[in-house]
Design a protein around this motif. Sequence first.
Motif, PDB file in Angstrom:
ATOM      1  N   SER A   1      40.476  55.693 -21.536  1.00  0.00           N
ATOM      2  CA  SER A   1      40.494  55.768 -22.994  1.00  0.00           C
ATOM      3  C   SER A   1      39.085  55.765 -23.576  1.00  0.00           C
ATOM      4  CB  SER A   1      41.294  54.593 -23.574  1.00  0.00           C
ATOM      5  OG  SER A   1      40.614  53.389 -23.287  1.00  0.00           O
ATOM      6  N   ALA A   2      38.103  55.789 -22.691  1.00  0.00           N
ATOM      7  CA  ALA A   2      36.730  55.720 -23.167  1.00  0.00           C
ATOM      8  C   ALA A   2      36.288  56.913 -24.028  1.00  0.00           C
ATOM      9  CB  ALA A   2      35.784  55.530 -21.988  1.00  0.00           C
TER      10      ALA A   2
ATOM     11  N   LEU B   1      35.926  59.451 -26.792  1.00  0.00           N
ATOM     12  CA  LEU B   1      36.519  59.484 -28.129  1.00  0.00           C
ATOM     13  C   LEU B   1      36.506  60.880 -28.730  1.00  0.00           C
ATOM     14  CD1 LEU B   1      35.452  56.223 -29.927  1.00  0.00           C
ATOM     15  CD2 LEU B   1      37.735  57.149 -29.643  1.00  0.00           C
TER      16      LEU B   1
ATOM     17  N   ALA C   1      37.473  64.625 -29.624  1.00  0.00           N
ATOM     18  CA  ALA C   1      38.779  65.223 -29.852  1.00  0.00           C
ATOM     19  C   ALA C   1      39.237  65.984 -28.623  1.00  0.00           C
ATOM     20  CB  ALA C   1      38.720  66.169 -31.040  1.00  0.00           C
TER      21      ALA C   1
ATOM     22  N   ARG D   1      43.261  61.063 -23.361  1.00  0.00           N
ATOM     23  CA  ARG D   1      44.421  60.447 -23.969  1.00  0.00           C
ATOM     24  C   ARG D   1      44.091  59.764 -25.276  1.00  0.00           C
ATOM     25  NH1 ARG D   1      46.879  57.096 -19.194  1.00  0.00           N
ATOM     26  NH2 ARG D   1      45.488  55.578 -20.162  1.00  0.00           N
ATOM     27  N   THR D   2      43.947  60.527 -26.312  1.00  0.00           N
ATOM     28  CA  THR D   2      43.805  59.930 -27.637  1.00  0.00           C
ATOM     29  C   THR D   2      45.112  60.122 -28.377  1.00  0.00           C
ATOM     30  OG1 THR D   2      42.803  61.975 -28.291  1.00  0.00           O
ATOM     31  CG2 THR D   2      41.330  60.126 -27.863  1.00  0.00           C
ATOM     32  N   GLY D   3      45.215  59.530 -29.555  1.00  0.00           N
ATOM     33  CA  GLY D   3      46.442  59.638 -30.330  1.00  0.00           C
ATOM     34  C   GLY D   3      47.615  59.082 -29.560  1.00  0.00           C
ATOM     35  N   ASP D   4      47.376  58.091 -28.756  1.00  0.00           N
ATOM     36  CA  ASP D   4      48.372  57.495 -27.875  1.00  0.00           C
ATOM     37  C   ASP D   4      49.064  58.563 -27.040  1.00  0.00           C
ATOM     38  OD1 ASP D   4      49.459  55.310 -26.702  1.00  0.00           O
ATOM     39  OD2 ASP D   4      51.182  55.204 -28.046  1.00  0.00           O
ATOM     40  N   GLY D   5      48.268  59.437 -26.468  1.00  0.00           N
ATOM     41  CA  GLY D   5      48.836  60.508 -25.672  1.00  0.00           C
ATOM     42  C   GLY D   5      49.107  60.111 -24.244  1.00  0.00           C
ATOM     43  N   ARG D   6      49.197  58.797 -23.988  1.00  0.00           N
ATOM     44  CA  ARG D   6      49.458  58.390 -22.605  1.00  0.00           C
ATOM     45  C   ARG D   6      50.870  58.821 -22.215  1.00  0.00           C
ATOM     46  NH1 ARG D   6      48.022  52.917 -22.117  1.00  0.00           N
ATOM     47  NH2 ARG D   6      47.044  53.086 -24.147  1.00  0.00           N
TER      48      ARG D   6
ATOM     49  N   MET E   1      45.551  79.189 -30.905  1.00  0.00           N
ATOM     50  CA  MET E   1      45.775  77.743 -30.980  1.00  0.00           C
ATOM     51  C   MET E   1      44.568  77.049 -31.598  1.00  0.00           C
ATOM     52  SD  MET E   1      48.768  77.177 -29.755  1.00  0.00           S
ATOM     53  CE  MET E   1      50.024  77.789 -28.667  1.00  0.00           C
TER      54      MET E   1
ATOM     55  N   ALA F   1      44.453  75.061 -35.185  1.00  0.00           N
ATOM     56  CA  ALA F   1      44.066  73.648 -35.212  1.00  0.00           C
ATOM     57  C   ALA F   1      42.872  73.447 -36.149  1.00  0.00           C
ATOM     58  CB  ALA F   1      43.734  73.176 -33.808  1.00  0.00           C
TER      59      ALA F   1
ATOM     60  N   GLY G   1      43.703  73.361 -39.929  1.00  0.00           N
ATOM     61  CA  GLY G   1      44.236  72.110 -40.440  1.00  0.00           C
ATOM     62  C   GLY G   1      43.190  71.034 -40.592  1.00  0.00           C
ATOM     63  N   THR G   2      42.247  70.972 -39.663  1.00  0.00           N
ATOM     64  CA  THR G   2      41.306  69.857 -39.706  1.00  0.00           C
ATOM     65  C   THR G   2      40.162  70.108 -40.674  1.00  0.00           C
ATOM     66  OG1 THR G   2      40.416  70.803 -37.678  1.00  0.00           O
ATOM     67  CG2 THR G   2      41.731  68.795 -37.467  1.00  0.00           C
TER      68      THR G   2
END
Lengths: 305, 304
Positions: free
Chosen positions: A14-15, A17, A19, A23-28, A295, A299, A302-303
């Motif tokens: 999870s280190a 950060l 984008a 595994r960010t956004g609780d993508g585990r 894609m 993306a 939106g951001t």
Amino acid sequence: MTATDTPAPRIAESAPLVAGAGRTGDGRPLRGPIGKVALVVVMSVLTLAFIYPFVWLVSASFKPRGEVFDNRLIPKTFTLHNYVAVWHDAPMALWLTNTVYVTVLATITVTISSALVAWGFAYFRFRGRDLLFGLVLASMMIPGAVTMIPTYLIWHAVGFTGTLVPLWAQNLFGSAFYIFLLRQFFLGLPRDLFEAAKLDGANNWQMFRLIALPLTRPALVVVGLFEFQAAWTDLMRPLIYLRDSDTFTVPRGLKSMLDQFGFGGEWHWELVVTASVITTLPMIVVFFLGQRHFMQGIATTGTRG
Amino acid sequence: MSRRRSAVRAGDTRAAWLFISPWVVGFLIFTLYPLIYTGYLSLTDYDVINDPSFVGLDNFRALVSDDKVMLALRNTAVFALMSVPVKIVLSFFLALLLNKAGRATGFFRTAFFLPKMTPPVAIGILLLLMFNGQSGLVNEVLGWFGINGPAWTTDPTWVKPGLVLMSLWTVGASVIILLAALRNVPQELYDAARVDGAGWWAQTRHITVPMTSGAIFFLVIVDTIAALQSFTEAYTAYFGAGNSTYGNDAALFYAIYLFQQAFQFLHMGYASAMALLLFVIIMAITAVQVRLSKRFVFYAGEQS
């Protein structure tokens, strides 16, 4: 993946950060067999719901007239007749030619013109720039309906209604959304690069053409793909501007086939279905050719929007 | 952006104007002039053949007492109110699922997105076929569960729900946008929440939704504007001129009626007035949404 819950690798993973970096956004991924099976089942049902209409359409296009609505996956009677008939009963080749012509011109012109304008707003500092760029953004808010009628009257006055010109020529002047998008990318380029080029004697055109454009190639591809799709699938403008069947684009032609062979017509749904496949297929091909760019482009919309 | 205000060089200004000149010309001819001219036309009676004749506010007076305008406004409002929330909740749900899919994310993302590539005309046709009351696939599937599906494409009460359901087929782009937003949420927040004993629902409510509220808000605005201007799918499925001109009042969206007034009946003045009304409605709704968003949207760090 093992079911044991060891905290050590989780911290390590999870280190980052950044984008999309792991595994960010609780993508585990889900742990435990029940969760995993449930996920696979739900996702498969959803995939079926999203994909099956295509399968249905393609399958129906190989069925004879009486069996189009039998909802069978594999046609009871397999026939290629519809693909032959659709060529005879409608000027499909002509429609495809018209559409390719409009789409290619629309895509090339809007990409070049929007890049020019975006660069003008991104690189230079000049009086009134922010006000003008505000107008670019504001013009995105205006519904098409508000400018539609006078625009038609302009093309009418110069004698281009009934031709393919109104379907692409406005793209010569850039498009607000693409200008906005490309400007964002140009702003991301390091300014030092251009100061250095300037010292080396590069003029404004060379800086744009030889440095800025090549560095924003992915963004230009995104704009090109978006416009390719928009131009290929448009129905409103062909409805407004085209009268003669020989000038139709494929979507306009498809609508006329629906009117002729669908409800209130001769009930040849097998032809309508086949023409729908022909209209859609190029977009599927384009998507798979440019999937990554599509894609990323969406993306980004939106951001940054 | 430009942090230092360096002296504006004359050469630069000239070059800049050259670069932006395509847009300036296009803006004047295809945005500013049409905007003004629509305003003028809305005060006239104009059929393209004869010169416009000034009628004052007659068009606007006729508009508010035109039953079909009211019907079209109601249809459009109902469609927007049904489709926008459902679309956003569904795309949020799909993005959450995709985010959990691990290595299979790419495959499912493609599957969810693919329908978005379908030309809207073909979507209109698919609507007629899939939702057909007697032989459509939707009712066949409902039949497996013992549900007797309605006549989606002919029964006035079910025409709009059918259009809404069909519009859900193309949520793909929204899913991609929300997935990108999800991936920007720092994992630390979830880890911390889990340490504190927060369950899935609490995490979703207090972390995921607030942290992606910027993207959600963007989609609400964009989808609402698009829904208020819906045209192609409904027009394809329910309006046209075959052996007989046909139409379906339940699917008469504002953009469709406007198109008919302008290009089928050649009531250019009346249609211009309709266009201005649509413009005002869209601006008002967007303004309200922007105002509301100030209360609900969380912008991390407030960077530009």
